[in-house]
Structure formats: C-alpha cells, structure tokens
Design a protein around this motif. Structure first.
Motif, PDB file in Angstrom:
ATOM      1  N   LEU A  53      -4.456  -8.904  -7.547  1.00 18.50           N
ATOM      2  CA  LEU A  53      -3.905  -9.437  -6.299  1.00 18.50           C
ATOM      3  C   LEU A  53      -3.872  -8.370  -5.213  1.00 18.50           C
ATOM      4  O   LEU A  53      -3.217  -7.337  -5.351  1.00 18.50           O
ATOM      5  CB  LEU A  53      -2.492  -9.961  -6.586  1.00 18.50           C
ATOM      6  N   ASP A  54      -4.585  -8.624  -4.110  1.00 18.07           N
ATOM      7  CA  ASP A  54      -4.569  -7.714  -2.968  1.00 18.07           C
ATOM      8  C   ASP A  54      -3.226  -7.813  -2.249  1.00 18.07           C
ATOM      9  O   ASP A  54      -2.632  -8.887  -2.150  1.00 18.07           O
ATOM     10  CB  ASP A  54      -5.713  -8.079  -2.018  1.00 18.07           C
ATOM     11  N   VAL A  55      -2.757  -6.692  -1.724  1.00 16.42           N
ATOM     12  CA  VAL A  55      -1.470  -6.686  -1.024  1.00 16.42           C
ATOM     13  C   VAL A  55      -1.614  -7.207   0.397  1.00 16.42           C
ATOM     14  O   VAL A  55      -0.872  -8.085   0.839  1.00 16.42           O
ATOM     15  CB  VAL A  55      -0.858  -5.265  -1.015  1.00 16.42           C
ATOM     16  N   MET A  56      -2.585  -6.679   1.153  1.00  5.73           N
ATOM     17  CA  MET A  56      -2.741  -7.039   2.561  1.00  5.73           C
ATOM     18  C   MET A  56      -3.632  -8.266   2.701  1.00  5.73           C
ATOM     19  O   MET A  56      -4.858  -8.182   2.616  1.00  5.73           O
ATOM     20  CB  MET A  56      -3.325  -5.858   3.345  1.00  5.73           C
ATOM     21  N   LEU A  80      -3.660  -4.651  -5.703  1.00  7.79           N
ATOM     22  CA  LEU A  80      -4.666  -3.809  -5.059  1.00  7.79           C
ATOM     23  C   LEU A  80      -4.219  -3.541  -3.629  1.00  7.79           C
ATOM     24  O   LEU A  80      -3.778  -4.459  -2.937  1.00  7.79           O
ATOM     25  CB  LEU A  80      -6.027  -4.513  -5.017  1.00  7.79           C
ATOM     26  N   SER A  81      -4.333  -2.289  -3.196  1.00  4.78           N
ATOM     27  CA  SER A  81      -3.961  -1.987  -1.818  1.00  4.78           C
ATOM     28  C   SER A  81      -4.660  -0.736  -1.331  1.00  4.78           C
ATOM     29  O   SER A  81      -4.893   0.206  -2.097  1.00  4.78           O
ATOM     30  CB  SER A  81      -2.445  -1.805  -1.693  1.00  4.78           C
ATOM     31  N   ALA A  82      -4.981  -0.718  -0.026  1.00  5.00           N
ATOM     32  CA  ALA A  82      -5.566   0.462   0.587  1.00  5.00           C
ATOM     33  C   ALA A  82      -4.502   1.520   0.840  1.00  5.00           C
ATOM     34  O   ALA A  82      -4.809   2.674   1.108  1.00  5.00           O
ATOM     35  CB  ALA A  82      -6.256   0.086   1.896  1.00  5.00           C
ATOM     36  N   LYS A  83      -3.263   1.131   0.749  1.00  7.15           N
ATOM     37  CA  LYS A  83      -2.170   2.083   0.958  1.00  7.15           C
ATOM     38  C   LYS A  83      -1.947   2.892  -0.314  1.00  7.15           C
ATOM     39  O   LYS A  83      -1.931   2.346  -1.409  1.00  7.15           O
ATOM     40  CB  LYS A  83      -0.888   1.342   1.338  1.00  7.15           C
ATOM     41  N   SER A  84      -1.745   4.184  -0.159  1.00  5.11           N
ATOM     42  CA  SER A  84      -1.573   5.032  -1.335  1.00  5.11           C
ATOM     43  C   SER A  84      -0.183   5.663  -1.410  1.00  5.11           C
ATOM     44  O   SER A  84       0.111   6.422  -2.328  1.00  5.11           O
ATOM     45  CB  SER A  84      -2.631   6.149  -1.337  1.00  5.11           C
ATOM     46  N   TYR A 100      -0.704  -1.075 -10.469  1.00  5.47           N
ATOM     47  CA  TYR A 100      -1.032  -0.911  -9.059  1.00  5.47           C
ATOM     48  C   TYR A 100      -2.273  -0.041  -8.963  1.00  5.47           C
ATOM     49  O   TYR A 100      -2.311   1.046  -9.529  1.00  5.47           O
ATOM     50  CB  TYR A 100       0.155  -0.248  -8.349  1.00  5.47           C
ATOM     51  N   VAL A 101      -3.287  -0.517  -8.261  1.00  3.96           N
ATOM     52  CA  VAL A 101      -4.534   0.219  -8.096  1.00  3.96           C
ATOM     53  C   VAL A 101      -4.801   0.390  -6.604  1.00  3.96           C
ATOM     54  O   VAL A 101      -4.725  -0.566  -5.837  1.00  3.96           O
ATOM     55  CB  VAL A 101      -5.717  -0.512  -8.762  1.00  3.96           C
ATOM     56  N   THR A 102      -5.122   1.621  -6.205  1.00  2.00           N
ATOM     57  CA  THR A 102      -5.350   1.923  -4.799  1.00  2.00           C
ATOM     58  C   THR A 102      -6.831   1.815  -4.445  1.00  2.00           C
ATOM     59  O   THR A 102      -7.688   2.322  -5.166  1.00  2.00           O
ATOM     60  CB  THR A 102      -4.858   3.346  -4.465  1.00  2.00           C
ATOM     61  N   PHE A 105     -11.372   1.874  -5.407  1.00  4.69           N
ATOM     62  CA  PHE A 105     -11.104   2.121  -6.810  1.00  4.69           C
ATOM     63  C   PHE A 105     -12.399   2.135  -7.609  1.00  4.69           C
ATOM     64  O   PHE A 105     -13.425   1.594  -7.183  1.00  4.69           O
ATOM     65  CB  PHE A 105     -10.158   1.053  -7.378  1.00  4.69           C
ATOM     66  N   ASN A 106     -12.332   2.739  -8.764  1.00  2.00           N
ATOM     67  CA  ASN A 106     -13.447   2.731  -9.694  1.00  2.00           C
ATOM     68  C   ASN A 106     -13.420   1.397 -10.443  1.00  2.00           C
ATOM     69  O   ASN A 106     -12.446   1.107 -11.145  1.00  2.00           O
ATOM     70  CB  ASN A 106     -13.324   3.902 -10.668  1.00  2.00           C
ATOM     71  N   PRO A 107     -14.454   0.568 -10.299  1.00  2.00           N
ATOM     72  CA  PRO A 107     -14.445  -0.744 -10.967  1.00  2.00           C
ATOM     73  C   PRO A 107     -14.233  -0.650 -12.472  1.00  2.00           C
ATOM     74  O   PRO A 107     -13.559  -1.511 -13.058  1.00  2.00           O
ATOM     75  CB  PRO A 107     -15.836  -1.312 -10.647  1.00  2.00           C
ATOM     76  N   LEU A 108     -14.761   0.378 -13.103  1.00  3.36           N
ATOM     77  CA  LEU A 108     -14.585   0.526 -14.556  1.00  3.36           C
ATOM     78  C   LEU A 108     -13.130   0.821 -14.907  1.00  3.36           C
ATOM     79  O   LEU A 108     -12.633   0.373 -15.938  1.00  3.36           O
ATOM     80  CB  LEU A 108     -15.501   1.627 -15.087  1.00  3.36           C
ATOM     81  N   GLU A 109     -12.459   1.570 -14.040  1.00  2.00           N
ATOM     82  CA  GLU A 109     -11.032   1.836 -14.271  1.00  2.00           C
ATOM     83  C   GLU A 109     -10.224   0.552 -14.133  1.00  2.00           C
ATOM     84  O   GLU A 109      -9.326   0.273 -14.930  1.00  2.00           O
ATOM     85  CB  GLU A 109     -10.504   2.875 -13.284  1.00  2.00           C
ATOM     86  N   LEU A 110     -10.563  -0.267 -13.116  1.00  2.00           N
ATOM     87  CA  LEU A 110      -9.865  -1.536 -12.941  1.00  2.00           C
ATOM     88  C   LEU A 110     -10.069  -2.438 -14.150  1.00  2.00           C
ATOM     89  O   LEU A 110      -9.119  -3.059 -14.644  1.00  2.00           O
ATOM     90  CB  LEU A 110     -10.350  -2.244 -11.675  1.00  2.00           C
ATOM     91  N   VAL A 111     -11.293  -2.511 -14.647  1.00  2.00           N
ATOM     92  CA  VAL A 111     -11.576  -3.329 -15.828  1.00  2.00           C
ATOM     93  C   VAL A 111     -10.752  -2.842 -17.021  1.00  2.00           C
ATOM     94  O   VAL A 111     -10.197  -3.645 -17.779  1.00  2.00           O
ATOM     95  CB  VAL A 111     -13.077  -3.302 -16.166  1.00  2.00           C
ATOM     96  N   ALA A 112     -10.662  -1.524 -17.189  1.00  2.00           N
ATOM     97  CA  ALA A 112      -9.884  -0.965 -18.295  1.00  2.00           C
ATOM     98  C   ALA A 112      -8.413  -1.346 -18.170  1.00  2.00           C
ATOM     99  O   ALA A 112      -7.751  -1.678 -19.163  1.00  2.00           O
ATOM    100  CB  ALA A 112     -10.037   0.553 -18.330  1.00  2.00           C
ATOM    101  N   ARG A 113      -7.892  -1.323 -16.948  1.00  2.00           N
ATOM    102  CA  ARG A 113      -6.497  -1.700 -16.735  1.00  2.00           C
ATOM    103  C   ARG A 113      -6.288  -3.191 -16.990  1.00  2.00           C
ATOM    104  O   ARG A 113      -5.266  -3.595 -17.545  1.00  2.00           O
ATOM    105  CB  ARG A 113      -6.070  -1.338 -15.306  1.00  2.00           C
ATOM    106  N   VAL A 114      -7.250  -4.006 -16.583  1.00  2.00           N
ATOM    107  CA  VAL A 114      -7.169  -5.441 -16.842  1.00  2.00           C
ATOM    108  C   VAL A 114      -7.124  -5.709 -18.340  1.00  2.00           C
ATOM    109  O   VAL A 114      -6.274  -6.466 -18.835  1.00  2.00           O
ATOM    110  CB  VAL A 114      -8.374  -6.176 -16.205  1.00  2.00           C
ATOM    111  N   LYS A 115      -8.010  -5.088 -19.088  1.00  2.00           N
ATOM    112  CA  LYS A 115      -8.070  -5.303 -20.537  1.00  2.00           C
ATOM    113  C   LYS A 115      -6.795  -4.815 -21.216  1.00  2.00           C
ATOM    114  O   LYS A 115      -6.312  -5.443 -22.163  1.00  2.00           O
ATOM    115  CB  LYS A 115      -9.307  -4.609 -21.105  1.00  2.00           C
ATOM    116  N   SER A 116      -6.247  -3.712 -20.724  1.00  2.00           N
ATOM    117  CA  SER A 116      -5.000  -3.193 -21.295  1.00  2.00           C
ATOM    118  C   SER A 116      -3.847  -4.171 -21.076  1.00  2.00           C
ATOM    119  O   SER A 116      -3.070  -4.455 -21.989  1.00  2.00           O
ATOM    120  CB  SER A 116      -4.664  -1.837 -20.665  1.00  2.00           C
ATOM    121  N   GLN A 117      -3.738  -4.709 -19.854  1.00  2.00           N
ATOM    122  CA  GLN A 117      -2.674  -5.668 -19.562  1.00  2.00           C
ATOM    123  C   GLN A 117      -2.849  -6.964 -20.346  1.00  2.00           C
ATOM    124  O   GLN A 117      -1.872  -7.566 -20.787  1.00  2.00           O
ATOM    125  CB  GLN A 117      -2.643  -5.971 -18.061  1.00  2.00           C
TER     126      GLN A 117
END
Length: 229
Positions: A53-56, A80-84, A100-102, A105-117
C-alpha cells in the motif's frame, strides 16, 4: 494454502505493474487498485492475503486506508512511501502496518518482505483457527474473546460469552440450567433458573435473526438448553 493473492495499491500504474511482475514470478497472484477507496472495495469482493500500500495517494491516502482496514481485518500491510523520515515510518506502524519500505526500493527486497509476512500470516491464521469454534455463521474466538455472526461482531458480556462458549464447545449436548450456572458462574446453583434464562434471552437478542424463533440456542423443555447443530 496453494496460492496467495496480494493487493498492490498505488496511483502510479508503472509501479503497480513492476511489483506485479516480480510477485507473479514467485507464483503469487496479484490484483491492483489505484487508490485507498478502490482498495477497500476490492477487499470486500476478493480474498486478499496481503496488501502492498502506497502512502501518498489521492482520495484516501495509505495511512487512512490502513486505519479503515484495521477496523475489520488483520491481513498484513506493507506500506510504500517516498518519505524516509523515521516519524513517517513510526506513524505507519502505529496505525497498523506490518512493514514499511521506502521508495525507491529493490524489488527483490520487497518480494522477500512480502513472502516473510505471508509466512507469518499463515501461521497466525492456523493459530486463530485452532482457538476458534465455528457453527454455521457463528464463530467464537477464544483468544480474542469475541463472537461473530456472519462476520458481524457481537458485543457480549463476559458471562454471556462463557455461556455461548460452553454450549458451542459441546454443540448438540443438552445442559441443565443448574449445570450451566455452576460451570459459568463457578459456584453452586441456588434458584438459578431465572438468572440463566435472562442471560439466554439477552444472548438470543444479540445473535439470532429472530430471537423468538432461535436457530442457535434451543430450549429443551423440562431439561435445559443446547446449541443446535
């Protein structure tokens, strides 16, 4: 669970499509929404296991969307947000986000976080199911001390909850008024007929569509009550 379905919510089509490509490569199904209002509508129509989910966003931003989702559901949310700034991350997590991902982002990192959740969500769901009792549209959650009828939360007093828990645990079994009183109130019964009857009547008013013609808690004349299977 054979396949997960993730809802990607972002007002930028390119970002939604890029995330979808990587998730589908991991055999994860993806559906899209362009804003928070569309996302909430999507949750009512589809089975979603996680939200990116994007913030802005226009119409309803990610923070407000998270708050609305948390009123009804506990599925994982990754913001997801451009704010850090740390304050933005803290607000996101405080309102109910799981991660929370800024951007960028690295798409592979996001995928890893998705799978973890998703792994955590499945374990949590398995635990909840083991702690819940179900009968047709009636669900009693032992750990949360909640009762729902057709996904509608029913507000019960502690005594009312214990009566429903007793009857639902042994659905089909007839309990005498004396036995219900002693098991629920944890004290010897003494002229307990009216006390139990009053509580049963209040429970019926809350869980039954027609309290005068109950489908859940039935009276067995001359004996007591039972939860109808």
């Amino acid at each position: 669970m054979d396949r997960y379905q993730v809802l990607v919510v972002d007002d930028e089509v390119e970002i939604r499509e890029a995330i979808s490509i990587y998730l589908r490569h991991e055999n994860i199904d993806v559906v899209h929404a362009g804003d928070g209002l569309e996302a909430i509508q999507m949750l009512e129509e589809k089975t979603i296991h996680l939200i990116v989910l994007d913030v802005m966003m226009p119409k309803l931003d990610g923070i407000k969307t998270t708050l609305k989702i948390r009123d009804k559901q506990h599925i994982p949310i990754i913001l997801l947000s451009a704010k850090s700034e740390d304050t933005d991350k803290i607000i996101g997590l405080q309102v109910g986000a799981d991660d929370y991902v800024t951007k960028p982002f690295n798409p592979l990192e996001l995928v890893a976080r998705v799978k973890s959740q998703l792994r955590r969500y499945v374990k949590f769901e398995q635990y909840i199911k083991s702690e819940a009792l179900h009968l047709r549209g009636l669900t009693l959650d032992k750990s949360a001390k909640q009762v729902c009828v057709d996904d509608r939360l029913i507000k019960l007093t502690p005594i009312e909850f214990r009566i429903v828990e007793l009857l639902l645990t042994y659905a089909g079994r007839v309990f005498s008024i004396e036995e219900i009183y002693e098991r629920v109130w944890n004290e010897p019964h003494y002229q307990s007929e009216n006390t139990v009857a009053v509580h049963i009547r209040r429970i019926r008013e809350k869980i039954e569509l027609d309290p005068k013609n109950p489908t859940y808690i039935k009276v067995v004349w001359g004996i007591g009550y039972k939860m109808e299977k």
